[in-house]
Design an enzyme around this catalytic site. Structure first.
Site, PDB file in Angstrom:
ATOM      1  N   CYS A   1       0.870  -1.162   0.000  1.00  0.00           N
ATOM      2  CA  CYS A   1       0.000   0.000   0.000  1.00  0.00           C
ATOM      3  C   CYS A   1       0.915   1.222   0.000  1.00  0.00           C
ATOM      4  CB  CYS A   1      -0.971  -0.014   1.176  1.00  0.00           C
ATOM      5  SG  CYS A   1      -0.222  -0.076   2.796  1.00  0.00           S
TER       6      CYS A   1
ATOM      7  N   CYS B   1      -5.275   1.359  -3.209  1.00  0.00           N
ATOM      8  CA  CYS B   1      -4.695   2.697  -3.065  1.00  0.00           C
ATOM      9  C   CYS B   1      -4.779   3.521  -4.347  1.00  0.00           C
ATOM     10  CB  CYS B   1      -3.256   2.606  -2.550  1.00  0.00           C
ATOM     11  SG  CYS B   1      -2.273   1.286  -3.245  1.00  0.00           S
TER      12      CYS B   1
ATOM     13  N   CYS C   1      -1.073   3.175  -6.068  1.00  0.00           N
ATOM     14  CA  CYS C   1      -0.677   1.777  -5.908  1.00  0.00           C
ATOM     15  C   CYS C   1       0.557   1.494  -6.753  1.00  0.00           C
ATOM     16  CB  CYS C   1      -1.803   0.843  -6.357  1.00  0.00           C
ATOM     17  SG  CYS C   1      -3.025   0.525  -5.086  1.00  0.00           S
TER      18      CYS C   1
END
Length: 135
Positions: free
Chosen positions: A8, A83, A87
């Site tokens: 993350c 995310c 990401c």
């Protein structure tokens, strides 16, 4: 050995929980997990430490780390934690994305729900990949 990276942005919540559950339930002769982030925090979120302690997992010594090319080179699967544009993407690495809420600053009831969803997803991944430890 199958290596899974849970990633993350800050590596201080979701990815730490996922890697801890994976390493608890996986057949350690076949698989291991690490967690990393694109912009690692200085420490694990306190609410995450508390929620994991409730299920017998001590993350007090865990440290957020940066997702590097070296870490990615040894992995077979990258699982990102919802995310969005932040990401990580690693060319050539199989990837899955779990759309999970960020536990940072959430009330404990919400953090527990996120923790439990992560545990369920990790256990499903282990079954799917035939990596579950035998009792």
């Amino acid at each position: 050995m199958v290596r899974v990276i849970f990633a993350c942005v800050h590596n201080a919540g979701r990815s730490q929980m996922a890697a801890a559950f994976f390493n608890r339930f996986a057949n350690r002769q076949k698989a291991e997990a690490i967690s990393a982030g694109t912009e690692p925090s200085l420490r694990i979120h306190p609410e995450v430490l508390a929620a994991m302690e409730e299920v017998g997992i001590d993350l007090s010594n865990a440290k957020p780390q940066k997702l590097t090319d070296e870490l990615a080179a040894e992995a077979q699967l990258l699982v990102t934690m919802g995310c969005g544009d932040k990401c990580p993407y690693v060319p050539g690495l199989r990837r899955d994305d779990w759309p999970l809420r960020d536990p940072k600053g959430q009330p404990m009831e919400e953090v527990r729900a996120i923790r439990d969803e992560i545990r369920t997803r990790v256990q499903a991944l282990l079954r799917q990949e035939s990596l579950t430890a035998t009792e």
